[in-house]
Design an enzyme around this catalytic site. Structure first.
Site, PDB file in Angstrom:
ATOM      1  CG  ASP A  45       6.084  13.289  -1.607  1.00 61.25           C
ATOM      2  OD1 ASP A  45       6.762  14.324  -1.790  1.00 61.25           O
ATOM      3  OD2 ASP A  45       6.522  12.281  -1.028  1.00 61.25           O
ATOM      4  CB  ALA A 184      -2.516 -10.322  -2.565  1.00 58.01           C
TER       5      ALA A 184
END
Length: 271
Positions: A45, A184
């Site tokens: 990929d 986060a």
């Protein structure tokens, strides 16, 4: 038909590239890296992503084919042991293809400059050493004030990449949509975000306006850009699409199962 072969430098990929080149020349197929009709990537990929950005200005007339020579390839339909079958398919090509949506990334800077990118998987904006503070708008309406490490905006096919590791949903590529996932985020009495991935419609767009700082990192797929102070970044479904030459169809959910679960292969082995 003109074909470009785009390979990484690993021995297995080089061997396949050389064999494929010989087979195609024997069939009088033109091999060229300039203005090809089809780009065959050999590797994984990451190799396909590099080829995509190499030919991003020609997406309206190029189809891609991915050959997998490593351990995992979500975009790669062919394996390196399928050389005869691939050559046969290329020789009998009739223009068949399937297309996927892309991500348009428009960056504006405080100095008045701008940059424009197209992403196959995702784009992220993050701050290096401190908390990123930014306002998030959807269609120019304030949605939330974000505090955290960063934000990731992905395409449906990119939903199986970095976005998935952040807890994002896996989206079928027929959906003309974008997904934003938080990196986060900080949530307490002072700062509050949705704390959930969001999926927006094709006629909507996301604008991120970060505080004026110089230590932001902008990524577009696997490429990192350390940029000057950013005024805002706007993400929308791109006008361009990527086209894959599809000589055989693999259902999207079969592709997801094969890449991340592999229970069918395990069942076959046990049987």
């Amino acid at each position: 038909m003109k074909i470009a072969i785009f390979s990484n430098d690993k021995p297995k990929s080089r061997t396949f590239r050389n064999k494929l080149s010989r087979e195609l020349r024997d069939r009088n197929i033109i091999l060229t890296s300039r203005d090809p009709d089809i780009v065959v990537t050999v590797g994984g990929d990451g190799t396909l992503l590099s080829a995509f950005h190499r030919y991003a200005h020609q997406l309206d007339r190029i189809r891609f084919i991915g050959v997998h020579t490593g351990h995992l390839g979500f975009y790669t339909d062919w394996r390196d042991y399928e050389l005869p079958e691939l050559v046969e398919a290329l020789t009998k090509d009739s223009g068949q293809s399937v297309s996927y949506p892309l991500l348009d990334v428009y960056v504006e800077y405080f100095d008045g400059g701008h940059d424009h990118y197209v992403a196959l998987n995702e784009s992220t904006i993050r701050r290096v050493n401190k908390t990123m503070k930014s306002e998030v708008y959807i269609r120019n309406e304030l949605f939330e004030s974000f505090r955290g490490d960063g934000l990731c905006i992905s395409t449906p096919t990119g939903s199986t990449a970095y976005s998935k590791s952040l807890g994002g949903a896996v989206l079928h590529p027929r959906l003309e949509a974008l997904q934003m996932t938080e990196v986060a985020s900080i949530n307490n009495r002072l700062f509050r975000t949705l704390s959930s991935p969001i999926v927006i419609a094709p006629d909507e767009f996301i604008t991120i306006r970060p505080d004026a700082q110089e230590d932001y990192i902008l990524t577009v797929d696997s490429f990192t850009h350390r940029v000057r102070p950013i005024s805002q970044v706007t993400f929308r479904v791109a006008k361009e699409r990527i086209h894959f030459a599809r000589y055989r169809h693999m259902h999207f959910w079969d592709r997801v199962e094969d890449a991340f679960i592999g229970s069918k292969q395990s069942h076959v082995k046990r049987s």
